[in-house]
Enzyme design. Structure first.
Site, mmCIF file in Angstrom:
data_model
loop_
_atom_site.group_PDB
_atom_site.id
_atom_site.type_symbol
_atom_site.label_atom_id
_atom_site.label_comp_id
_atom_site.label_asym_id
_atom_site.label_seq_id
_atom_site.Cartn_x
_atom_site.Cartn_y
_atom_site.Cartn_z
ATOM 1 N N THR A 29 -6.044 -1.387 4.822
ATOM 2 C CA THR A 29 -4.437 -1.859 4.698
ATOM 3 C C THR A 29 -4.133 -3.224 5.115
ATOM 4 O O THR A 29 -4.833 -3.790 6.062
ATOM 5 C CB THR A 29 -3.476 -0.624 5.309
ATOM 6 N N ILE B 183 -10.229 9.396 -4.085
ATOM 7 C CA ILE B 183 -11.582 8.716 -4.403
ATOM 8 C C ILE B 183 -11.567 8.285 -6.029
ATOM 9 O O ILE B 183 -11.507 9.100 -6.790
ATOM 10 C CB ILE B 183 -12.744 9.907 -4.382
ATOM 11 N N GLU C 139 -9.070 -0.209 0.788
ATOM 12 C CA GLU C 139 -9.941 -1.212 1.138
ATOM 13 C C GLU C 139 -9.449 -1.977 2.379
ATOM 14 O O GLU C 139 -9.582 -3.266 2.867
ATOM 15 C CB GLU C 139 -10.325 -2.179 0.050
ATOM 16 N N GLY D 127 -7.638 7.925 7.348
ATOM 17 C CA GLY D 127 -7.782 6.850 6.175
ATOM 18 C C GLY D 127 -8.275 5.494 7.088
ATOM 19 O O GLY D 127 -9.619 5.127 6.626
HETATM 20 C C1 LIG Z 1 -5.396 4.562 -5.845
HETATM 21 C C2 LIG Z 1 -6.222 4.691 -4.605
HETATM 22 C C3 LIG Z 1 -7.640 4.681 -4.837
HETATM 23 C C4 LIG Z 1 -8.445 4.852 -3.271
HETATM 24 N N1 LIG Z 1 -9.817 4.733 -3.746
HETATM 25 C C5 LIG Z 1 -10.489 5.205 -2.624
HETATM 26 C C6 LIG Z 1 -12.196 5.276 -2.824
HETATM 27 O O1 LIG Z 1 -12.483 5.184 -3.876
HETATM 28 N N2 LIG Z 1 -12.929 5.686 -1.843
HETATM 29 C C7 LIG Z 1 -12.155 5.980 -0.495
HETATM 30 O O2 LIG Z 1 -12.802 6.293 0.415
HETATM 31 N N3 LIG Z 1 -10.708 5.555 -0.304
HETATM 32 C C8 LIG Z 1 -10.147 5.443 -1.357
HETATM 33 N N4 LIG Z 1 -8.771 5.195 -1.181
HETATM 34 C C9 LIG Z 1 -8.222 5.453 0.208
HETATM 35 C C10 LIG Z 1 -7.476 4.122 0.838
HETATM 36 O O3 LIG Z 1 -8.918 3.291 1.344
HETATM 37 C C11 LIG Z 1 -6.663 4.681 2.175
HETATM 38 O O4 LIG Z 1 -5.535 5.087 1.690
HETATM 39 C C12 LIG Z 1 -6.408 3.470 3.206
HETATM 40 O O5 LIG Z 1 -7.627 3.350 3.962
HETATM 41 C C13 LIG Z 1 -5.398 4.010 3.999
HETATM 42 O O6 LIG Z 1 -5.616 5.136 4.695
HETATM 43 P P1 LIG Z 1 -4.321 6.340 4.715
HETATM 44 O O7 LIG Z 1 -3.814 6.168 3.125
HETATM 45 O O8 LIG Z 1 -4.716 7.523 5.109
HETATM 46 O O9 LIG Z 1 -3.165 5.649 5.406
HETATM 47 P P2 LIG Z 1 -3.068 5.981 7.154
HETATM 48 O O10 LIG Z 1 -4.528 5.505 7.696
HETATM 49 O O11 LIG Z 1 -2.707 6.992 7.503
HETATM 50 O O12 LIG Z 1 -2.009 4.486 7.369
HETATM 51 C C14 LIG Z 1 -0.913 4.756 7.177
HETATM 52 C C15 LIG Z 1 0.004 3.557 7.859
HETATM 53 O O13 LIG Z 1 -0.305 3.548 8.902
HETATM 54 C C16 LIG Z 1 -0.771 2.159 9.465
HETATM 55 N N5 LIG Z 1 -1.458 2.252 10.655
HETATM 56 C C17 LIG Z 1 -2.868 2.967 10.646
HETATM 57 N N6 LIG Z 1 -3.493 3.032 11.693
HETATM 58 C C18 LIG Z 1 -2.589 1.801 12.368
HETATM 59 C C19 LIG Z 1 -2.852 1.008 13.663
HETATM 60 N N7 LIG Z 1 -3.848 1.243 14.351
HETATM 61 N N8 LIG Z 1 -2.033 0.014 13.961
HETATM 62 C C20 LIG Z 1 -0.877 -0.201 13.170
HETATM 63 N N9 LIG Z 1 -0.888 0.415 11.995
HETATM 64 C C21 LIG Z 1 -1.560 1.189 11.629
HETATM 65 C C22 LIG Z 1 -1.578 1.703 8.053
HETATM 66 O O14 LIG Z 1 -1.776 0.415 8.027
HETATM 67 C C23 LIG Z 1 -0.602 2.420 6.897
HETATM 68 O O15 LIG Z 1 0.544 1.383 6.831
HETATM 69 C C24 LIG Z 1 -7.903 4.770 -2.337
HETATM 70 C C25 LIG Z 1 -6.453 4.884 -2.198
HETATM 71 C C26 LIG Z 1 -5.759 4.761 -3.295
HETATM 72 C C27 LIG Z 1 -4.194 4.758 -2.833
#
Ligand SMILES: Cc1cc2nc3c(=O)[nH]c(=O)nc-3n(C[C@H](O)[C@H](O)[C@H](O)COP(=O)(O)OP(=O)(O)OC[C@H]3O[C@@H](n4cnc5c(N)ncnc54)[C@H](O)[C@@H]3O)c2cc1C
Length: 394
Positions: free
Chosen positions: A373, A171, A371, A145
């Protein structure tokens, strides 16, 4: 000139900074949403689906909301401030509704508009602008993500064709899109592809059990041997620069939109504080409630001022990615805080869908995460301030 009086809906007189035309854009979007979305949105949220989203897209298209700030190909070519004002109104309705429009215009259409071939632009942009065609944007994967550079989805050459395998997670608009912008690893770095969703091997599964952004369809996309002609790839862009440029566009809309959810929650709490009585007085007469309302009002209008400032910069000389991170980090975090405080003012009613507050609050949990976190935007600013990359990575 008559002395200025305090306007609780515009305490900083921000409307003075808008042109008549900009105010007219805002009013037309607000009017349309009041008739077409507002009366149904709580039911859609509860049901976990928007009633006839394709029809809603066509109506948004008629109003010029899709790809609103893009030029050419029959698109409206409005300013970034116009687009921002529309995002406030859309998200004052519901973050899911704003997401439908953002994903279409700022992610899928922008990707094609910025990086697509002339043929891809001609094929997709006009029908996407009218809402006849819907797009989605596949970057996130089940295992990647915040770190999309490690994605596993792969596009391999087979003769002149491309063959895509992999999956994309979370997505938006994915279940009913006509075209999916898919980012995939190739021998030449990450590349983007415009994938017609009726291509054999492409499937979308609705993600259920969401407690947030329920009025927006979120999907898992699976690509199994999806064979595409050579010209399905975006011709020039390589690496994360492609998807990140689209995310910057969408994040800009969120800077504004989040304040719409905050505005709706603030208005709801203010109204409630005047009518709800406890201990023989309206709860708005208690100092603790007034402190909450005053703080919410400060952050709401500071956030709108920030959005307008960034919008004016974007229209005049462009924004840095750090400036967009600044806006997204601040405004989503503050908007969520405003919604949470509003919820306390409504007491038990604060958890009911009879009022918009819990819906906005739950929605903003997604907006805080997608977009980029809140942590990612903090690290973007941290890196810009210190010169040190704290993202991890080898
Ligand atoms: C309702 C919804 C709609 C969405 N729509 C789309 C879409 O249309 N297209 C698309 O491509 N994506 C979409 N997303 C995905 C979204 O962009 C991702 O969920 C987001 O980028 C975070 O990725 P993850 O959920 O895998 O969390 P992770 O990346 O696994 O992160 C988990 C936690 O760890 C933290 N973390 C990760 N790395 C670090 C670091 N280096 N240092 C400190 N903290 C860290 C994060 O900040 C977070 O708190 C959507 C998500 C939701 C919930």
């Amino acid at each position: 000139m008559a002395p200025r009086t305090f306007d609780p809906t515009d305490p900083l007189s921000l409307d003075d900074l808008l042109s008549k035309e900009e105010i007219a854009v805002r009013e037309s979007v607000r009017t349309m949403l009041a008739q077409r979305v507002q009366p149904y949105i709580a039911d859609w949220f509860e049901a976990g689906e928007v009633d006839n989203p394709r029809e809603l897209f066509r109506e948004f298209g008629k109003l010029g909301l899709l790809g609103m700030h893009l030029e050419g190909y029959g698109l409206p070519g409005m300013s970034s401030v116009d687009y921002g004002l529309a995002c406030v109104e859309l998200e004052a309705c519901d973050s899911g509704i704003r997401s439908m429009v953002s994903v279409q215009g700022s992610l899928a259409m922008y990707a094609i508009w910025r990086w697509g071939s002339e043929e891809q632009k001609r094929r997709w942009l006009p029908p996407m602008g009218t809402g006849e065609a819907v797009g989605c944007f596949g970057l996130t994967e089940p295992d990647y993500g915040s770190d999309p550079g490690s994605m596993r989805t792969r596009a391999k050459r087979d003769g002149d064709d491309w063959v895509l395998d992999g999956s994309k997670m979370w997505i938006s608009n994915g279940t009913f899109a006509d075209v999916a912008v898919i980012w995939a690893q190739t021998d030449d770095g990450i590349r983007g592809f415009a994938v017609p969703t009726d291509t054999p091997g492409f499937s979308a599964r609705l993600i259920k059990h969401k407690m947030s952004l329920r009025a927006s369809a979120t999907a898992e996309l699976v690509l199994e041997g999806v064979r595409l002609p050579a010209d399905a790839a975006f011709p020039e862009v390589r690496g994360l620069r492609g998807p990140l440029s689209c995310l910057t566009e969408a994040r800009y809309g969120i800077v504004w939109g989040a304040m719409g959810a905050a505005r709706s929650s603030f208005e709801s709490a203010l109204e409630y504080s005047k009518s709800r009585e406890q201990f023989g007085r309206p709860i708005g007469a208690f100092q603790l409630t007034q402190a909450k309302l005053a703080d919410m009002c400060l952050e709401l209008h500071k956030g709108l001022l920030l959005a307008l400032h960034l919008g004016r910069l974007k229209d005049s000389s462009g924004l840095t990615t750090e400036q967009v991170s600044f806006g997204k980090l601040n405004n989503v975090r503050e908007a969520l805080d405003i919604c949470r405080t509003a919820r306390t003012i409504l007491g038990a009613n604060g958890i009911s869908l009879e009022y918009p507050v819990i819906r906005h609050m739950n929605n903003l949990e997604s907006v805080l995460t997608y977009e980029g976190t809140v942590e990612m935007h903090t690290l973007v600013l941290g890196q810009a301030l210190t010169g040190q990359d704290a993202f991890g990575g080898a």
